[in-house]
Design an enzyme around this catalytic site. Structure first.
Site, PDB file in Angstrom:
ATOM      1  N   CYS A  28     -72.358  -2.191 -32.318  1.00  0.00           N
ATOM      2  CA  CYS A  28     -72.713  -3.125 -33.393  1.00  0.00           C
ATOM      3  C   CYS A  28     -74.202  -3.084 -33.736  1.00  0.00           C
ATOM      4  CB  CYS A  28     -72.326  -4.547 -33.013  1.00  0.00           C
ATOM      5  SG  CYS A  28     -70.585  -4.717 -32.601  1.00  0.00           S
ATOM      6  N   HIS A  70     -76.397 -10.093 -36.223  1.00  0.00           N
ATOM      7  CA  HIS A  70     -75.084  -9.457 -36.162  1.00  0.00           C
ATOM      8  C   HIS A  70     -74.022 -10.561 -36.100  1.00  0.00           C
ATOM      9  CE1 HIS A  70     -71.627  -7.272 -35.099  1.00  0.00           C
ATOM     10  NE2 HIS A  70     -71.630  -7.622 -33.828  1.00  0.00           N
ATOM     11  N   ASN A  75     -66.043  -9.788 -37.328  1.00  0.00           N
ATOM     12  CA  ASN A  75     -67.051  -8.884 -36.766  1.00  0.00           C
ATOM     13  C   ASN A  75     -66.797  -7.484 -37.318  1.00  0.00           C
ATOM     14  OD1 ASN A  75     -68.637  -7.238 -35.190  1.00  0.00           O
ATOM     15  ND2 ASN A  75     -68.080  -8.198 -33.238  1.00  0.00           N
TER      16      ASN A  75
HETATM   17  O1  UT7 Z   1     -69.979  -7.414 -31.479  1.00  0.00           O
HETATM   18  C1  UT7 Z   1     -70.472  -7.551 -30.169  1.00  0.00           C
HETATM   19  C2  UT7 Z   1     -69.389  -7.687 -29.195  1.00  0.00           C
HETATM   20  N1  UT7 Z   1     -68.603  -8.863 -29.238  1.00  0.00           N
HETATM   21  C3  UT7 Z   1     -69.018 -10.076 -28.794  1.00  0.00           C
HETATM   22  O2  UT7 Z   1     -70.173 -10.282 -28.577  1.00  0.00           O
HETATM   23  C4  UT7 Z   1     -67.975 -11.135 -28.532  1.00  0.00           C
HETATM   24  C5  UT7 Z   1     -68.412 -12.028 -27.399  1.00  0.00           C
HETATM   25  N2  UT7 Z   1     -67.459 -12.998 -26.932  1.00  0.00           N
HETATM   26  C6  UT7 Z   1     -66.873 -13.957 -27.699  1.00  0.00           C
HETATM   27  O3  UT7 Z   1     -67.089 -14.018 -28.884  1.00  0.00           O
HETATM   28  C7  UT7 Z   1     -66.019 -14.998 -27.021  1.00  0.00           C
HETATM   29  O4  UT7 Z   1     -66.132 -14.861 -25.625  1.00  0.00           O
HETATM   30  C8  UT7 Z   1     -64.511 -14.920 -27.417  1.00  0.00           C
HETATM   31  C9  UT7 Z   1     -64.331 -15.380 -28.860  1.00  0.00           C
HETATM   32  C10 UT7 Z   1     -63.996 -13.514 -27.236  1.00  0.00           C
HETATM   33  C11 UT7 Z   1     -63.692 -15.864 -26.514  1.00  0.00           C
HETATM   34  O5  UT7 Z   1     -64.192 -17.186 -26.548  1.00  0.00           O
HETATM   35  P1  UT7 Z   1     -64.324 -18.016 -25.198  1.00  0.00           P
HETATM   36  O6  UT7 Z   1     -64.718 -19.380 -25.559  1.00  0.00           O
HETATM   37  O7  UT7 Z   1     -65.232 -17.237 -24.298  1.00  0.00           O
HETATM   38  O8  UT7 Z   1     -62.814 -18.069 -24.687  1.00  0.00           O
HETATM   39  P2  UT7 Z   1     -62.232 -17.500 -23.304  1.00  0.00           P
HETATM   40  O9  UT7 Z   1     -62.315 -16.017 -23.252  1.00  0.00           O
HETATM   41  O10 UT7 Z   1     -62.859 -18.278 -22.223  1.00  0.00           O
HETATM   42  O11 UT7 Z   1     -60.698 -17.874 -23.428  1.00  0.00           O
HETATM   43  C12 UT7 Z   1     -60.276 -19.210 -23.331  1.00  0.00           C
HETATM   44  C13 UT7 Z   1     -58.781 -19.270 -23.444  1.00  0.00           C
HETATM   45  C14 UT7 Z   1     -58.021 -18.403 -22.456  1.00  0.00           C
HETATM   46  O12 UT7 Z   1     -56.915 -19.155 -22.015  1.00  0.00           O
HETATM   47  P3  UT7 Z   1     -56.916 -19.851 -20.575  1.00  0.00           P
HETATM   48  O13 UT7 Z   1     -57.065 -18.730 -19.599  1.00  0.00           O
HETATM   49  O14 UT7 Z   1     -58.070 -20.794 -20.586  1.00  0.00           O
HETATM   50  O15 UT7 Z   1     -55.585 -20.543 -20.529  1.00  0.00           O
HETATM   51  C15 UT7 Z   1     -57.507 -17.260 -23.304  1.00  0.00           C
HETATM   52  O16 UT7 Z   1     -56.308 -16.707 -22.816  1.00  0.00           O
HETATM   53  O17 UT7 Z   1     -58.352 -18.860 -24.754  1.00  0.00           O
HETATM   54  C16 UT7 Z   1     -57.260 -17.937 -24.618  1.00  0.00           C
HETATM   55  N3  UT7 Z   1     -57.301 -17.009 -25.755  1.00  0.00           N
HETATM   56  C17 UT7 Z   1     -56.708 -17.277 -26.920  1.00  0.00           C
HETATM   57  N4  UT7 Z   1     -55.981 -18.330 -27.352  1.00  0.00           N
HETATM   58  C18 UT7 Z   1     -55.527 -18.309 -28.614  1.00  0.00           C
HETATM   59  C19 UT7 Z   1     -57.916 -15.809 -25.838  1.00  0.00           C
HETATM   60  N5  UT7 Z   1     -57.728 -15.283 -27.061  1.00  0.00           N
HETATM   61  C20 UT7 Z   1     -56.980 -16.187 -27.751  1.00  0.00           C
HETATM   62  C21 UT7 Z   1     -56.471 -16.215 -29.060  1.00  0.00           C
HETATM   63  N6  UT7 Z   1     -55.767 -17.282 -29.458  1.00  0.00           N
HETATM   64  N7  UT7 Z   1     -56.695 -15.210 -29.960  1.00  0.00           N
END
Ligand code: UT7
Length: 354
Positions: free
Chosen positions: A111, A247, A277
């Site tokens: 990115c 970004h 993104n």
């Molecule tokens: O371009 C550069 C590279 N990319 C980035 O920099 C992205 C960086 N990371 C992020 O943007 C965030 O970490 C995410 C958007 C990917 C995730 O957000 P988060 O607040 O860190 O959520 P999490 O990974 O802690 O997930 C929380 C929960 C999990 O469920 P449990 O284990 O708490 O029951 C996931 O399974 O959300 C669940 N989950 C979803 N639920 C509904 C993960 N993806 C989804 C989804 N829909 N699409």
């Protein structure tokens, strides 16, 4: 020393839209989860090749700079989702544009590719090795998404943004730039199943996978440090900055970064809600959109800051020139399509599972 300045800008956003509700109709997610966790409402899906989007964005950038394709002596495509492994997507763009006098190469810095490309273009111009560089950030990332991998499938979208870069004529141009990388944590964001390492091995599904939480933390720290350095190296304070182009990976990453910088929220340009993104395309796409919306004033002090796979990061401080209008315009566009974003991704998913 000759400084690089952006004299032309353009973008390509494919018509097919894929909304959060579309995704929620085919996978275990919701508009509420995607919106609150990332700030994304919808994204675009390109039926056309990456090089087609890059060519459309480049045609607008050339027109904005008042140049013909033959005037360009270097084409760089910042991408990690090129048309093919070989040749470079930039070579296909050269052909599609008819840029017969240009050298062509791709830059893969995830990115952060556009900031890396800007750094290289600046070096070429400063050394006198190039006069007019066409730098395009272009990503067709949706084919690499697997709907069974919900934590990544909802975050990315397709698009392209382009910039013509020439030697600065006056006060305008690049005032600072820094780039960096940390390969020790390369595996937190990777694309499985494509690349020479996978050939001759048991098949692995082709898909992007990431450790979102690790990336989130690294992105906030990396973008903050890079932006702070770009501001200081330009001889500015946060107050001097007129507009920041971060970004667009996650609105919460952007907000957390801006809170750490001494820059007013109102000076931060975001369009993640509309495009998700778009990796290396996100910064030039936003810049082009902001210029066309009249958000960039003559002489404005801009900060561009990126972070991504590698892990890589980088930021640039730019003084914009007097001209915020394109010199001419282009009617370049992707071929029309009747398909919706959802249709395109479902057809691909069916082939994945076949
Ligand atoms: O371009 C550069 C590279 N990319 C980035 O920099 C992205 C960086 N990371 C992020 O943007 C965030 O970490 C995410 C958007 C990917 C995730 O957000 P988060 O607040 O860190 O959520 P999490 O990974 O802690 O997930 C929380 C929960 C999990 O469920 P449990 O284990 O708490 O029951 C996931 O399974 O959300 C669940 N989950 C979803 N639920 C509904 C993960 N993806 C989804 C989804 N829909 N699409």
């Amino acid at each position: 020393m000759r400084r690089a300045a952006i004299t032309g800008w353009g973008r390509c956003t494919p018509d097919p839209v894929l909304t959060n509700d579309d995704l929620a109709s085919v996978m275990d997610t919701s508009d509420e989860w995607i919106t609150t966790r990332s700030g994304i409402k919808e994204r675009r899906v390109s039926p056309a090749e990456n090089s087609d989007m890059a060519t459309v964005a480049a045609s607008h950038a050339l027109a904005a700079a008042g140049l013909e394709a033959e005037d360009i002596d270097y084409i760089m495509v910042a991408t990690c989702t090129g048309d093919r492994q070989i040749p470079a997507t930039a070579c296909r763009v050269q052909d599609k544009l008819g840029a017969t006098n240009a050298a062509a190469l791709d830059v893969n810095a995830g990115c952060t590719g556009f900031i890396y490309g800007l750094n290289l273009a600046n070096g070429l111009i400063a050394a006198g090795s190039a006069e007019r560089v066409l730098l395009i950030g272009s990503e067709r990332i949706t084919p690499f998404l697997d709907l069974e991998e919900r934590s990544t499938a909802v975050l990315f979208g397709d698009g392209a943004g382009a910039a013509v870069i020439e030697a600065a004529r006056g006060e305008e141009g690049l005032r600072s730039i820094n780039v960096g990388s940390d390969g020790t944590i390369a595996d937190v964001l990777t694309c499985q199943g494509v690349g020479s390492s996978y050939i001759g091995e048991p098949p692995v599904p082709i898909r992007i996978v990431m450790d979102g939480t690790a990336l989130f933390r690294a992105a906030v720290l990396g973008m903050t440090a890079a932006a702070e350095k770009a501001i200081t190296d330009a001889g500015w304070t946060g107050d001097d900055v007129d507009l920041v182009f971060p970004h667009q990976a996650n609105i919460r990453i952007i907000d957390a970064t801006v809170r750490r910088l001494d820059v007013d929220d109102a000076k931060v340009y975001t369009n993640i809600a509309s495009y998700g993104n778009t990796s290396a395309a996100s910064i030039p796409l936003a810049l082009s959109e902001a210029l066309d919306a009249g958000r960039v004033e003559p002489g404005a002090k801009l900060i561009l800051v990126g972070f991504g796979a590698g892990l890589t990061w980088g930021a640039a401080g730019i003084v914009w020139g007097d001209r915020v209008e394109p010199i001419t315009t282009s009617d370049a566009a992707l071929p029309p399509t009747d398909k919706t974003g959802l249709q395109i991704i479902m057809e691909r998913q069916a082939l994945r599972s076949a």
